[in-house]
Design a protein around this motif. Structure first.
Motif, mmCIF file in Angstrom:
data_model
loop_
_atom_site.group_PDB
_atom_site.id
_atom_site.type_symbol
_atom_site.label_atom_id
_atom_site.label_comp_id
_atom_site.label_asym_id
_atom_site.label_seq_id
_atom_site.Cartn_x
_atom_site.Cartn_y
_atom_site.Cartn_z
ATOM 1 N N ALA A 189 0.828 -1.214 0.000
ATOM 2 C CA ALA A 189 0.000 0.000 0.000
ATOM 3 C C ALA A 189 0.858 1.259 0.000
ATOM 4 C CB ALA A 189 -0.931 -0.006 1.206
ATOM 5 N N ILE A 190 1.915 1.278 0.829
ATOM 6 C CA ILE A 190 2.721 2.502 0.892
ATOM 7 C C ILE A 190 3.597 2.651 -0.354
ATOM 8 C CG2 ILE A 190 2.725 2.606 3.409
ATOM 9 C CD1 ILE A 190 5.534 1.463 3.404
ATOM 10 N N LYS A 194 2.456 7.030 -1.172
ATOM 11 C CA LYS A 194 3.412 7.475 -0.161
ATOM 12 C C LYS A 194 2.744 8.207 0.997
ATOM 13 C CE LYS A 194 7.276 7.803 -3.393
ATOM 14 N NZ LYS A 194 8.303 8.678 -4.009
ATOM 15 N N HIS A 195 1.498 8.600 0.824
ATOM 16 C CA HIS A 195 0.777 9.301 1.890
ATOM 17 C C HIS A 195 -0.155 8.363 2.657
ATOM 18 C CE1 HIS A 195 2.345 13.067 0.367
ATOM 19 N NE2 HIS A 195 1.921 12.737 -0.855
ATOM 20 N N HIS A 196 0.019 7.077 2.456
ATOM 21 C CA HIS A 196 -0.809 6.096 3.158
ATOM 22 C C HIS A 196 -0.650 6.274 4.664
ATOM 23 C CE1 HIS A 196 -2.056 2.114 4.685
ATOM 24 N NE2 HIS A 196 -2.774 2.031 3.565
ATOM 25 N N ALA A 197 -1.734 6.095 5.416
ATOM 26 C CA ALA A 197 -1.710 6.275 6.861
ATOM 27 C C ALA A 197 -0.678 5.361 7.510
ATOM 28 C CB ALA A 197 -3.092 5.986 7.446
ATOM 29 N N ARG A 198 0.076 5.919 8.458
ATOM 30 C CA ARG A 198 1.117 5.153 9.132
ATOM 31 C C ARG A 198 0.524 4.185 10.150
ATOM 32 N NH1 ARG A 198 5.695 8.898 11.504
ATOM 33 N NH2 ARG A 198 6.620 6.820 11.834
#
Length: 380
Positions: A189-190, A194-198
């Motif tokens: 997903a990341i 790149k802005h995927h939730a951490r």
């Protein structure tokens, strides 16, 4: 600059020097050997009749997170709120002035790996430290040095008694797979966004999948050892096996895996069924099959001051002395991935060394002095 001369030296790489010289400047070793050119301005320290070894290493401890003599207030080694806690870090629970660190220095132990306990299927990140300091961040050699996981009775007992999963070995492996599949999905997903939730836990497991750190797995029984190797093949991570109590039963199989193991705490009692076949024969059998073995106390299960006693017991049961020393020096450093700095007396490595009053395995021998980064941190 200091020159320690006329020592019997155990280098940590399987060799012994007679009338050796160790040349130290500041925090590094400058030279080691029997024919070392000593600068005219060096301070000469004659250690005739004494032994010098590398600072010894315990690869599997709970120093500072399981404080001795404190009770529940010092029990910071198992986050038992959930069986899967990859998001915790041993670094955040270490008390660097805990009594065990002093015991380590008095016993010649200069480097340790500190990890969460084995209550959880996935227990969190671990760290490698020197055994002196008051600010834990300043003691670090490698952080993180691995991710803790555990198979077998411990997760079953801790969570089964609460009516929670896992209650079987099947359940332990299933929770493990489930979490690593989540980590694989997180990485995918990341990569796309790149802005995927951490997610802290998945971030830390991702380090394992990317082989930035190894998975270090508590496994006593032979079937549990085989299970974690099966999981390694499924997910492709780097692995060390911790305890490996029944490893001798499957030594031919293990020898094909190219996996480092730590064995111990062999001086403990047989407190649970997984330890029924505990003994020094494990170390000998694995060593003879060419497996890289380290010896551990699992402090405080066995006090860290007995690491050398453990090593001596291995020798008494047939392990050659030169091979035994590797198990707390060069093998141990490689197990932890810090062999560029510690684990042997070699030019350019950290000046971590121990002066012994006689042969280290002799009953009457004491640690005279322990040095870390060139500084004397204990003098008997």
């Amino acid at each position: 600059m200091r020159a320690y001369t006329n020592a019997t030296m155990i280098t940590g790489e399987g060799t012994m020097l007679t009338k050796g010289t160790l040349l130290v400047e500041n925090d590094k070793i400058v030279a080691v050997g029997e024919q070392v050119e000593i600068p005219s301005d060096a301070e000469l320290i004659d250690v005739t009749g004494k032994f010098i070894t590398p600072g010894i290493i315990d690869v599997h401890t709970h120093l500072g997170v399981h404080e001795e003599g404190v009770g529940p207030a010092g029990a910071d080694f198992n986050e038992t709120s959930d069986p899967v806690t990859p998001f915790v870090r041993a670094l955040d629970g270490i008390n660097p002035v805990e009594k065990g660190f002093e015991d380590a220095r008095r016993s010649g132990v200069t480097t340790v790996q500190i990890m969460p306990g084995s209550a959880n299927v996935i227990g969190g990140e671990m760290v490698v430290l020197k055994t002196v300091g008051t600010i834990v961040d300043e003691m670090v050699i490698r952080n993180p040095s691995g991710m803790k996981a555990a198979l077998g009775e411990n997760p079953k007992r801790v969570y089964g008694s609460k009516g929670k999963a896992p209650v079987t070995r099947m359940g332990v492996a299933a929770l493990f797979r489930q979490e690593f599949i989540k980590a694989q999905n997180y990485l995918n997903a990341i990569e796309k966004d790149k802005h995927h939730a951490r997610d802290l836990g998945l971030e830390q497991l991702a380090k394992v999948l990317k082989k930035e750190i190894p998975l270090r797995v508590h496994a006593h029984r032979a079937d549990d050892i085989v299970t974690i190797i099966r999981l390694k093949q499924e997910f492709g991570f780097d692995l060390t096996i911790e305890h490996c109590t029944e490893g001798h039963q499957i030594s031919d199989f293990l020898a094909k895996q190219n996996i480092r193991v730590s064995v111990g705490p062999t001086m403990s009692t047989r407190s649970k069924v997984e330890l029924a076949d505990k003994g020094w024969h494990t170390v000998k059998e694995l060593m003879e099959k060419g497996i890289s073995v380290s010896v551990t106390t699992d402090h405080p299960v066995v006090g860290i001051e007995y690491l050398l006693t453990s090593l001596a017991n291995a020798v008494k049961h047939g392990v050659p002395e030169e091979e035994a020393w590797k198990m707390v020096t060069s093998n141990a450093a490689k197990h932890l991935g810090v062999e560029d700095r510690v684990g042997s007396l070699e030019k350019g490595k950290d000046a971590d060394f121990v002066i012994w009053t006689g042969h280290p395995f002799a009953v009457e021998t004491k640690v005279e002095s322990t040095f870390i980064n060139g500084e004397m941190v204990y003098h008997g």
